[in-house]
Design an enzyme around this catalytic site. Structure first.
Site, PDB file in Angstrom:
ATOM      1  N   ARG A  36       0.817  -1.220   0.000  1.00  7.51           N
ATOM      2  CA  ARG A  36       0.000   0.000   0.000  1.00  7.51           C
ATOM      3  C   ARG A  36       0.848   1.267   0.000  1.00  7.51           C
ATOM      4  O   ARG A  36       0.442   2.289  -0.556  1.00  7.51           O
ATOM      5  CB  ARG A  36      -0.940  -0.008   1.202  1.00  7.51           C
ATOM      6  CG  ARG A  36      -2.112  -0.933   0.963  1.00  7.51           C
ATOM      7  CD  ARG A  36      -3.053  -0.933   2.125  1.00  7.51           C
ATOM      8  NE  ARG A  36      -4.344  -1.490   1.721  1.00  7.51           N
ATOM      9  CZ  ARG A  36      -5.333  -1.782   2.558  1.00  7.51           C
ATOM     10  NH1 ARG A  36      -5.184  -1.563   3.856  1.00  7.51           N
ATOM     11  NH2 ARG A  36      -6.457  -2.268   2.112  1.00  7.51           N
ATOM     12  N   LYS A 198     -17.958 -14.500   2.705  1.00 10.10           N
ATOM     13  CA  LYS A 198     -19.258 -13.901   2.998  1.00 10.10           C
ATOM     14  C   LYS A 198     -20.102 -13.679   1.766  1.00 10.10           C
ATOM     15  O   LYS A 198     -19.654 -13.061   0.801  1.00 10.10           O
ATOM     16  CB  LYS A 198     -19.047 -12.539   3.669  1.00 10.10           C
ATOM     17  CG  LYS A 198     -18.910 -12.640   5.171  1.00 10.10           C
ATOM     18  CD  LYS A 198     -18.955 -11.255   5.744  1.00 10.10           C
ATOM     19  CE  LYS A 198     -19.353 -11.277   7.210  1.00 10.10           C
ATOM     20  NZ  LYS A 198     -19.364  -9.932   7.758  1.00 10.10           N
ATOM     21  N   GLY A 374     -13.102  -3.668   0.250  1.00 10.60           N
ATOM     22  CA  GLY A 374     -14.431  -3.158   0.593  1.00 10.60           C
ATOM     23  C   GLY A 374     -14.859  -2.046  -0.346  1.00 10.60           C
ATOM     24  O   GLY A 374     -16.007  -2.004  -0.807  1.00 10.60           O
TER      25      GLY A 374
HETATM   26  P1  ADP Z   1     -11.329 -11.245   0.180  1.00  9.45           P
HETATM   27  O1  ADP Z   1     -10.484 -10.754   1.336  1.00  9.45           O
HETATM   28  O2  ADP Z   1     -10.492 -11.610  -1.009  1.00  9.45           O
HETATM   29  O3  ADP Z   1     -12.457 -10.318  -0.145  1.00  9.45           O
HETATM   30  P2  ADP Z   1     -12.939 -12.880   1.904  1.00  9.45           P
HETATM   31  O4  ADP Z   1     -12.388 -12.129   3.068  1.00  9.45           O
HETATM   32  O5  ADP Z   1     -14.355 -12.684   1.544  1.00  9.45           O
HETATM   33  O6  ADP Z   1     -12.010 -12.631   0.610  1.00  9.45           O
HETATM   34  O7  ADP Z   1     -12.747 -14.441   2.125  1.00  9.45           O
HETATM   35  C1  ADP Z   1     -11.482 -15.016   2.347  1.00  9.45           C
HETATM   36  C2  ADP Z   1     -11.568 -16.112   3.347  1.00  9.45           C
HETATM   37  O8  ADP Z   1     -12.522 -17.073   2.936  1.00  9.45           O
HETATM   38  C3  ADP Z   1     -10.261 -16.847   3.527  1.00  9.45           C
HETATM   39  O9  ADP Z   1      -9.821 -16.681   4.842  1.00  9.45           O
HETATM   40  C4  ADP Z   1     -10.621 -18.300   3.222  1.00  9.45           C
HETATM   41  O10 ADP Z   1      -9.980 -19.217   4.113  1.00  9.45           O
HETATM   42  C5  ADP Z   1     -12.108 -18.315   3.452  1.00  9.45           C
HETATM   43  N1  ADP Z   1     -12.772 -19.403   2.733  1.00  9.45           N
HETATM   44  C6  ADP Z   1     -12.770 -19.642   1.416  1.00  9.45           C
HETATM   45  N2  ADP Z   1     -13.442 -20.761   1.113  1.00  9.45           N
HETATM   46  C7  ADP Z   1     -13.881 -21.268   2.293  1.00  9.45           C
HETATM   47  C8  ADP Z   1     -14.656 -22.411   2.654  1.00  9.45           C
HETATM   48  N3  ADP Z   1     -15.088 -23.270   1.731  1.00  9.45           N
HETATM   49  N4  ADP Z   1     -14.921 -22.596   3.964  1.00  9.45           N
HETATM   50  C9  ADP Z   1     -14.473 -21.726   4.897  1.00  9.45           C
HETATM   51  N5  ADP Z   1     -13.752 -20.616   4.611  1.00  9.45           N
HETATM   52  C10 ADP Z   1     -13.455 -20.394   3.323  1.00  9.45           C
END
Ligand code: ADP
Ligand code: MG
Length: 396
Positions: A36, A198, A374
């Site tokens: 960053r 999520k 976000g």
């Molecule tokens: P980003 O930061 O890229 O927006 P998120 O924060 O929404 O992504 O999600 C990332 C998290 O989702 C990671 O910590 C990963 O371990 C978790 N994750 C992905 N697939 C699964 C799953 N099938 N079950 C539980 N956690 C998961």
């Protein structure tokens, strides 16, 4: 389109620059990832070259309105100084008489980094007196903090009531241009890959992009909320039960518009989220009792790779599995490789997705990597970002 630093007179002016230096620190209090900081160097260097006097402001962590020694911007100032190869002074606070004198004493090209804005509760409360104090430090306002542009805080919105002109920095401009191009003027086929943990934050993106995207590829934990609404058994997989209705509505909209929305055809399932978990590849989309889906399976990976290979435009937000654990990282890595190999215009957002792409050593081969997860989701949901709305419009 917003006015940028290229359109204003900078020479000799005190520029109050909101940056996003919310970087991770290691156990020794040193910056462990300076992505960053590097991302905003073009703006800082442009301002220095054009004779501005720089006052940089950021938050770091969640100090909850209190000074916290472990969340000081001092180590950030040190890293910035070594990247810029010039001195950076770090103020002991972000407001007050002492800071004001330091700001006024700056010569052209000098850099002063204010202490963590969130040491004051007034920052997030967007308190007017605090906005005035911040505004008094500068003679013009620059926002280069894309990662906080979706927040209406004192340093991102309120300050512009008292400090004008208010313009975008080069990073903010590049982030907005990349996202804008996805929504307007992208080439088809447009493939959106959505995963992660999520549904809540991402379902709005699906709804908003239904008219634009040709194929959605869904993976990660969010897939299980969708599968459950289709009465597929998901075992112990992570499901947002309070989003089942919303997920069902989104699936219906996709069907009505004949948008190709794909859910996993098979999974790598495990008994628990741990490196030593007993695992099995499922035969189809259903997950047996006692297991949870932790990565997309090989059939899904192959099908998704084929779609990605034919894409001209790609948006990717959210890993396909629990990629932090090697046993469940293959799906995410395969998708990262497919995106890099596709030659499509690609935009990747989300802190974890970006980390996964870096871990795979593929960051250089991805078109645009967003510095704000976000903020990019809000933009793609069609919402106006308050930190962007507060800036001056470009003339003509
Ligand atoms: P980003 O930061 O890229 O927006 P998120 O924060 O929404 O992504 O999600 C990332 C998290 O989702 C990671 O910590 C990963 O371990 C978790 N994750 C992905 N697939 C699964 C799953 N099938 N079950 C539980 N956690 C998961
Ligand atoms: Mg995340």
């Amino acid at each position: 389109m917003k006015k940028t630093i290229k359109a204003v007179d900078l020479k000799g002016k005190r520029a109050f620059v909101r940056v996003d230096f919310n970087v991770p620190l290691d156990d020794n209090g040193q910056v462990s990832d300076d992505t960053r900081i590097r991302a905003t160097l073009p703006t800082i260097e442009y301002l220095i070259t054009h004779g501005a006097r720089l006052i940089l402001a950021s938050h770091l962590g969640r100090p909850k309105g209190q000074p916290q020694p472990g969340m000081s911007l001092k180590p950030v100032g040190e890293r910035l100084a070594s990247l810029l190869r010039r001195p950076v002074s770090v103020a002991s606070d972000c407001t007050g008489d002492g800071v004001r004198q330091q700001a006024e004493a700056l010569a052209e090209g000098d850099v002063l980094l204010l202490e963590n804005l969130r040491f004051h509760a007034s920052e997030e409360a967007n308190d007017e007196a605090f906005c005035r104090e911040l505004a008094a430090l500068g003679e013009l306002y620059v926002n280069d903090a894309f990662g906080t542009a979706h927040r209406a805080h004192a340093s991102t919105t309120g300050i512009t009531k008292f400090l004008q002109p208010a313009v975008a920095g080069l990073l903010l401009e590049a982030e907005l241009a990349a996202l804008h191009r996805l929504l307007h003027g992208h080439e088809s086929p447009f493939v959106a890959i959505l995963g992660g943990v999520k549904v809540s934050g991402k379902i709005g993106v699906i709804d908003h992009l239904l008219e634009k995207v040709d194929t959605f590829l869904i993976g990660g934990a969010m897939a299980y909320t969708f599968l459950k609404t289709k009465a597929v058994s998901v075992g112990n997989s992570l499901v947002e039960d309070d989003r089942l209705d919303v997920a069902a509505v989104t699936l219906k909209h996709a069907e009505e518009r004949k948008v190709d929305l794909r859910l996993p055809l098979d999974h790598l399932a495990g008994e628990k989220v741990a490196p030593d978990a007993k695992t099995a590849v499922t035969e189809g989309p259903a997950i047996p009792e006692g297991f949870m889906g932790l990565d997309i399976g090989p059939t899904t990976t192959a099908a998704y790779k084929e779609v990605i290979a034919g894409a001209k435009t790609i948006l990717w937000n959210g890993p396909m599995g629990v990629f932090e654990i090697e046993a469940f990282a293959a799906g995410t890595r395969a998708i990262a490789e497919a995106v890099a190999a596709s030659g499509a215009v690609s935009v990747i957002g989300g802190g974890d997705t970006v980390a996964a792409v870096h871990a795979a050593g593929l960051a250089d081969r991805i078109g645009h990597i967003c510095t704000g997860g976000g903020a990019s989701l809000k933009f793609l949901e069609g919402e106006e970002l308050p930190g962007v709305a507060a800036l001056n419009d470009r003339e003509g």
